[in-house]
Design a protein around this motif. Structure first.
Motif, mmCIF file in Angstrom:
data_model
loop_
_atom_site.group_PDB
_atom_site.id
_atom_site.type_symbol
_atom_site.label_atom_id
_atom_site.label_comp_id
_atom_site.label_asym_id
_atom_site.label_seq_id
_atom_site.Cartn_x
_atom_site.Cartn_y
_atom_site.Cartn_z
ATOM 1 N N GLU B 337 0.849 -1.186 0.000
ATOM 2 C CA GLU B 337 0.000 0.000 0.000
ATOM 3 C C GLU B 337 0.887 1.239 0.000
ATOM 4 O O GLU B 337 1.993 1.213 0.533
ATOM 5 C CB GLU B 337 -0.886 0.030 1.250
ATOM 6 C CG GLU B 337 -1.853 -1.126 1.349
ATOM 7 C CD GLU B 337 -2.555 -1.166 2.714
ATOM 8 O OE1 GLU B 337 -2.257 -0.290 3.546
ATOM 9 O OE2 GLU B 337 -3.364 -2.074 2.915
ATOM 10 N N ARG B 350 -4.286 10.193 0.934
ATOM 11 C CA ARG B 350 -4.653 9.153 -0.034
ATOM 12 C C ARG B 350 -3.976 7.840 0.352
ATOM 13 O O ARG B 350 -2.847 7.846 0.838
ATOM 14 C CB ARG B 350 -4.218 9.572 -1.436
ATOM 15 C CG ARG B 350 -4.608 8.602 -2.527
ATOM 16 C CD ARG B 350 -4.442 9.232 -3.896
ATOM 17 N NE ARG B 350 -3.035 9.369 -4.274
ATOM 18 C CZ ARG B 350 -2.607 10.080 -5.322
ATOM 19 N NH1 ARG B 350 -3.476 10.731 -6.084
ATOM 20 N NH2 ARG B 350 -1.330 10.167 -5.608
ATOM 21 N N ARG B 352 -3.456 4.006 -1.562
ATOM 22 C CA ARG B 352 -3.707 3.184 -2.743
ATOM 23 C C ARG B 352 -3.089 1.816 -2.537
ATOM 24 O O ARG B 352 -2.016 1.696 -1.939
ATOM 25 C CB ARG B 352 -3.059 3.803 -3.986
ATOM 26 C CG ARG B 352 -3.881 4.859 -4.660
ATOM 27 C CD ARG B 352 -3.144 5.338 -5.878
ATOM 28 N NE ARG B 352 -3.944 6.295 -6.631
ATOM 29 C CZ ARG B 352 -3.476 7.030 -7.617
ATOM 30 N NH1 ARG B 352 -2.207 6.906 -7.987
ATOM 31 N NH2 ARG B 352 -4.258 7.870 -8.254
ATOM 32 N N ARG B 359 -7.433 -1.694 -8.526
ATOM 33 C CA ARG B 359 -6.917 -0.803 -7.487
ATOM 34 C C ARG B 359 -7.988 -0.392 -6.507
ATOM 35 O O ARG B 359 -9.100 -0.036 -6.880
ATOM 36 C CB ARG B 359 -6.329 0.436 -8.149
ATOM 37 C CG ARG B 359 -5.978 1.540 -7.179
ATOM 38 C CD ARG B 359 -5.107 2.576 -7.810
ATOM 39 N NE ARG B 359 -3.750 2.059 -7.973
ATOM 40 C CZ ARG B 359 -2.830 2.614 -8.762
ATOM 41 N NH1 ARG B 359 -3.155 3.653 -9.489
ATOM 42 N NH2 ARG B 359 -1.634 2.108 -8.843
ATOM 43 N N GLU B 361 -8.679 2.468 -3.706
ATOM 44 C CA GLU B 361 -8.149 3.798 -3.441
ATOM 45 C C GLU B 361 -9.025 4.506 -2.422
ATOM 46 O O GLU B 361 -10.252 4.385 -2.442
ATOM 47 C CB GLU B 361 -8.106 4.619 -4.723
ATOM 48 C CG GLU B 361 -7.462 5.983 -4.532
ATOM 49 C CD GLU B 361 -7.333 6.737 -5.844
ATOM 50 O OE1 GLU B 361 -6.212 6.834 -6.366
ATOM 51 O OE2 GLU B 361 -8.365 7.212 -6.348
#
Lengths: 180, 370
Positions: B337, B350, B352, B359, B361
């Protein structure tokens, strides 16, 4: 005390439940408690304990209502809470001692020693299943839940619910066969 | 239908045949097999008998006395915390970052907290706390009293709202919000709420961390009634005693009693990350192994090894604004991550993970600080 809610006024019923109104709680008790008690008793293995669990559910229901969202059937949500409470009780008992196993064994021995009515034989057989298996069998067979709801309630996958159900039925079949 | 090696129906197929009794008839392949296979037919009949025996169990009439006892218990002030959702699976499946984010939030704040902790050389004025220079877009702040409020501690509250997109949700975003409170003392409380559109109910977790002692003080999952909070344990945090004495609070007003068993892994994880993140602020690169407890499990936590490395800095733009962030790579064992952590206050902007085509997110979309 507010007026007795009626099925035609579900929002009043829910509001009453959240407020802990005994009338609203009583309406729910009359509608659902017997079915809940049957399932709880099948899971915990004896009526007295099942009544304790049901008692706790109704003591805690108003606070739990804060988490209820009107997206599903209230009865199913309530039932799921009682099942979790029953399983939680079994976990506690297992931690404290092996009372559950002993109780199940006692019931089993009684079933073997006496010529019991079918109901007690079935209850004794159910009590011999593991709690994890028993809860799936109860929810599927007694309450008619779909596997997806069972999985959701117990925090397991749908596949695991199906497997437990299948094996539980097989075990029950053998246990009931032994008792004949 | 999947016949076993001997050509018979396996347990799943028998179950399907059994369930078909109540649905819309037996599937054709099963029916064809059962028409010619006596052992399978006998097996199915035995299962049907078993089902009939179980379903014949009568309802147990619940007595009015039991209801009266329950009402008497309520009237006497007894409360029972019921489990209203399954313990974690639904939450975890739907939002795999829930637990890591909770931890991450506290970790990230550890970077910001020293700025206003006198003991660590910062300012004591909570009004100067790292409030992001972004407009309040109307995110409602938590109304419920927090542990901080119950302690009578002045705190800065904020709420950060994220949009989570997962492949599992077919690209449909889930919304995830959590609120943080930070004080001039060493308390941080974290709560969270989930709004997954049409699939999940409100949930909450409290996490309080003493960053000076680098210890987790309180962890509460879901909404436990105040009555279940254990009495304050003076052995836990000495500074807590100081606060209580200074403010003249009775000991039992403290929300700090441990309501769940201590979770040393998560404490170590927070401590390790915090120390190492502080090094990063001195421009030292680091890699650190730590263990995180995923608290959303029925048995109280799954130890999950993590390896975190700050791999660089980046200015990124999300719906709320543009900020300079640390980019941290987290190896979870199963996946990698990336977290973008805002430099100015440690808020996560953020996260991801996954490949480009698969993905997940999580992006900060709204925030409010007061």
């Amino acid at each position: 005390m507010s007026a007795l809610p009626t099925p035609a006024d579900p929002s009043a019923l829910l509001a009453g439940l959240q407020a802990g109104d005994p009338n609203a709680l009583g309406a729910v008790y009359r509608a659902h408690a017997s079915a809940m008690l049957r399932s709880i008793a099948a899971i915990v293995g004896d009526r007295a304990t099942a009544e304790d669990v049901l008692h706790d559910v109704f003591v805690g229901l108003p606070e739990a209502m804060r988490h209820y969202r009107e997206r599903g059937k209230f009865g199913a949500w309530l039932h799921a809470i009682s099942v979790r409470r029953a399983l939680s009780y079994l976990r506690k008992m297992k931690r404290r001692s092996h009372l559950g196993d002993e109780a199940a064994a006692t019931v089993g021995r009684r079933a073997e020693a006496e010529r019991l009515p079918d109901r007690l034989v079935v209850e004794a057989a159910l009590a011999k299943l593991s709690p994890a298996t028993r809860s799936v069998v109860v929810l599927r067979e007694l309450d008619g839940w779909p596997y997806s709801d069972i999985a959701d309630c117990l925090g397991i996958s749908v596949g695991a619910a199906m497997t437990r159900h299948s094996r539980g039925l097989q075990q029950l079949r053998l246990l009931l066969k032994e008792d004949r | 239908m999947r016949p076993d090696p001997h050509g018979h129906l396996d347990e799943r197929a028998l179950l399907a045949a059994l369930d078909a009794d109540a649905d819309d008839g037996l599937p054709a392949p099963h029916a064809a097999h059962l028409a010619v296979c006596t052992p399978c037919w006998l097996e199915l009949e035995a299962l049907r008998r078993t089902r009939r025996a179980v379903r014949a169990l009568p309802e147990a009439p619940a007595s009015p006395d039991l209801f009266a006892r329950a009402m008497a218990s309520r009237a006497a002030g007894r409360r029972v915390a019921l489990e209203t959702t399954s313990s974690g699976r639904r939450l975890r499946d739907a939002l795999p970052w829930a637990a890591p984010l909770l931890l991450a939030a506290s970790v990230a704040l550890a970077v910001a907290v020293p700025k206003f902790l006198p003991v660590l050389g910062g300012t004591a004025d909570s009004a100067t706390v790292a409030a992001a220079p972004t407009p309040d877009r109307g995110v409602p702040l938590p109304a419920a009293p927090s542990p901080l409020a119950r302690l009578g501690v002045a705190a800065t509250s904020g709420r950060w709202e994220y949009r989570v997109t997962t492949p599992r949700a077919n690209g449909a975003p889930n919304l995830f919000t959590f609120s943080l409170e930070r004080s001039e003392l060493q308390w941080i409380a974290v709560s969270e709420a989930f709004n997954g559109g049409d699939w999940i109910s409100l949930d909450s977790t409290w996490l309080a961390v003493d960053f000076r002692a680098l210890r987790q003080i309180e962890y509460r999952y879901r909404d436990e009634p105040a009555a279940s909070i254990a009495p304050h344990r003076t052995v836990e945090i000495r500074s807590t005693d100081m606060i209580i004495r200074e403010r003249g609070l009775p000991p039992d007003t403290s929300p700090i009693g441990l309501t769940s068993p201590p979770q040393p892994q998560i404490i170590r994880g927070i401590a390790a990350l915090r120390v190492q993140l502080m090094r990063e602020t001195l421009h030292l690169r680091w890699t650190r192994r730590f263990t995180e407890l995923e608290p959303m499990t029925r048995r109280g936590g799954l130890p999950a090894p993590r390896r975190a490395t700050v791999i660089g800095q980046e200015r990124i733009t999300v719906p709320v604004g543009t900020w300079d962030c640390w980019v941290t790579e987290i190896h979870t064992g199963r996946a990698i991550e990336h977290w973008w952590v805002r430099k100015q206050d440690g808020v996560i902007i953020r996260i991801r993970d996954g490949a480009q085509t698969d993905r997940r997110e999580m992006v900060l979309i709204r925030q409010a600080v007061r």
